[in-house]
Design an enzyme around this catalytic site. Structure first.
Site, PDB file in Angstrom:
ATOM      1  N   LEU A   1       0.846  -1.198   0.000  1.00 31.93           N
ATOM      2  CA  LEU A   1       0.000   0.000   0.000  1.00 31.93           C
ATOM      3  C   LEU A   1       0.881   1.249   0.000  1.00 31.93           C
ATOM      4  O   LEU A   1       1.713   1.428   0.886  1.00 31.93           O
ATOM      5  CB  LEU A   1      -0.908   0.018   1.238  1.00 31.93           C
ATOM      6  CG  LEU A   1      -1.771  -1.232   1.457  1.00 31.93           C
ATOM      7  CD1 LEU A   1      -2.735  -1.003   2.625  1.00 31.93           C
ATOM      8  CD2 LEU A   1      -2.537  -1.601   0.195  1.00 31.93           C
TER       9      LEU A   1
ATOM     10  N   ARG B   1       2.526  14.930   5.984  1.00 33.71           N
ATOM     11  CA  ARG B   1       3.445  15.401   7.023  1.00 33.71           C
ATOM     12  C   ARG B   1       4.914  15.393   6.593  1.00 33.71           C
ATOM     13  O   ARG B   1       5.773  15.922   7.292  1.00 33.71           O
ATOM     14  CB  ARG B   1       3.262  14.555   8.299  1.00 33.71           C
ATOM     15  CG  ARG B   1       2.053  14.995   9.112  1.00 33.71           C
ATOM     16  CD  ARG B   1       1.824  14.055  10.283  1.00 33.71           C
ATOM     17  NE  ARG B   1       1.297  12.762   9.845  1.00 33.71           N
ATOM     18  CZ  ARG B   1       1.293  11.665  10.598  1.00 33.71           C
ATOM     19  NH1 ARG B   1       1.808  11.690  11.805  1.00 33.71           N
ATOM     20  NH2 ARG B   1       0.777  10.541  10.136  1.00 33.71           N
TER      21      ARG B   1
END
Ligand code: UD1
Ligand code: CA
Length: 455
Positions: free
Chosen positions: A9, A16
């Site tokens: 994934l 961030r």
């Protein structure tokens, strides 16, 4: 396991990281985070690997395709959760055993993947999740057990105060029997605190259909360290560096200051080589036995034989044979091939050149596009003038030639065997063997000149 498929994934944005580069392409030492996950999968005998991409998918695909063969990609246009991400893999997840990994956990090892596969097979599980126990579980999905067995995973944001106290968490690594995973995915809902389709919910769905879910408690939390910010990236680099340097030291390499030594995973170094502080050694570099490297040296994709000394220098795609010394402050650029017992000294740059055994280029010299024979001596300040602004030309210098200080060799030009150039010469014509070339103005002395101009 002979039907292991790995689904990685990697669609998340990684906000961030505060970066224009997709998160999984950030590098830990000399390799992308996603690269490590792919390599661990391959080392664990994955038969097929698929990466789910989303944000900046083209950049991720192109970067990975250039380096790794046989990787397929699925695109998740909108990031609606980890379960949704897995659904995008389509036919990939319809058969075999599906191992789910994240692209932002570069420290995962093939050994752990293999152990997980064995446990999953031996216990006959329909799914097996890897958990870890943390003093501070904040942010992670909690593993809720019932009579020690798996019950469900509750995400931080959905957890009640009792559940939030649980210290055993989901690492985000699991393996599923494909059919069970697909059935469960079709039953997923997004009714939760984040309105996301959680992959974690599939485990509860599978369990509720009467199937067995296994839990493998991780031996080393570090392997599951996720990177979400540049600060985390520095932690991952530190951990990776420690792992690589430890292995090298156990194999007999002396690393004076492992904290200050950055060596890539693919680098090979022989025993009794000493690495002084401040070195970065990258790519598929190979270094032999009993070399002295550093301090403060960068070596990238180069090959160094035994007993070579390299101090405070930069080597890119270069080859150096045994008993040669390089530096301090030398720059060996791509396609520099240096022979045995050579000396490449201070402030010497070499590019796309062959330097044969025993040749000395001791100081302040540029050798570009040249073929240099054996035991040639370069005086200080030699320049091969290889570029006319449009084209590059080669210099050829025969065995045992002696290039006087501050000579310019204007290519294409050939210096014959044992020929000399007088210091300060600009050589534009070939020099026959055993000859001396002088190409400079004759000195004229104006006697008493100083006294005359000062009255
Ligand atoms: C997830 C787990 C959590 C676990 C934690 C471990 C879920 C619901 N929760 O939480 O139990 O403790 O990982 O780190 O799975 N991704 C996509 N598409 C999406 C969403 C995520 O590709 O729509 C990718 C991300 O890029 C990332 C991975 O999935 O690589 C994990 O996603 P993330 O949002 O970090 O999950 P967590 O909330 O941390
Ligand atoms: Ca997260």
């Amino acid at each position: 396991m002979n039907d292991l498929k790995v689904l990685i994934l990697a669609a998340g944005q990684g906000t961030r990281m505060k970066s224009d580069v997709p998160k999984v392409l950030h590098r830990v030492l000399d390799k992308t985070m996603l690269g490590y996950v792919i390599e661990a999968s391959k080392e664990a005998d994955a038969k097929e690997i698929c990466v789910v991409v989303g944000h900046q998918s083209a950049m991720v695909k192109n970067t990975i395709k250039d380096i790794y063969e046989d990787i397929s990609f699925a695109v998740q246009k909108e990031q609606l959760g980890t379960g949704h991400a897995v659904m995008q893999a389509g036919d990939f997840i319809k058969s075999g055993n599906i191992l789910v990994l994240c692209g932002d956990t570069p420290l995962i090892t093939a050994e752990t993947i293999k152990k997980l596969c064995e446990k999953h097979e031996n216990e006959g599980n329909s799914a097996t999740v890897v958990s870890m126990v943390l003093d501070n579980p904040t942010g992670y999905g909690r593993i809720i057990r019932e009579n020690d067995n798996f019950s469900k995973i509750v995400e931080q944001k959905d957890a009640d105060s009792e559940q939030a106290k649980v210290k055993e968490v989901n690492t985000g690594v699991y393996i599923f029997k494909a059919e069970k995973l697909c059935e469960a995915l079709s039953g997923l809902s997004n009714e939760n605190a984040q309105n996301e389709y959680y992959l974690t919910d599939t485990l509860e769905i599978i369990k509720n259909s009467g199937e067995k879910i296994g839990i493998m408690v991780a031996e080393d939390d570090k392997e599951f360290m996720g990177v979400n910010s540049k600060l985390h990236l520095s932690y991952a680099i530190k951990a990776m560096k420690e792992r690589i340097n430890t292995n090298l030291m156990l194999d007999g390499v002396t690393i004076i200051d492992p904290e200050n030594t950055y060596i890539g995973k693919d680098v090979k170094i022989g025993p009794d080589t000493i690495i002084y502080p401040g070195c970065m050694i990258e790519g598929k570099t190979e270094i032999g036995d009993s070399c002295i490297i550093g301090p403060n040296t960068r070596i990238s994709s180069s090959s160094i034989d035994n007993c070579v000394t390299i101090q405070m220098s930069v080597l890119l795609d270069a080859k150096v044979k045994s008993f040669t010394s390089v530096g301090p402050y030398a720059y060996l650029r791509p396609n520099s091939n240096i022979g045995e017992h050579c000396r490449i000294g201070d402030f010497v740059e070499i590019k796309n050149s062959n330097i044969d055994d025993g040749t000395k280029v001791s100081h302040l010299t540029y050798v570009g596009d040249s073929d240099v024979g054996k035991c040639v001596n370069f005086g200080c300040g030699t320049v091969t003038v290889n570029y006319d602004g449009k084209n590059k030309f080669r210099c050829k210098i025969g065995d045992e030639a002696f290039i006087g200080c501050n000579s310019n060799l204007v290519a294409p030009v050939e210096v014959g065997k044992r020929a000399y150039t007088a210091a300060g010469s600009t050589i534009t014509k070939d020099i026959p063997e055993d000859s001396l070339a002088i190409a400079r103005n004759k000195q004229e002395n104006k006697n008493g000149w100083r006294k005359k101009v000062n009255k």
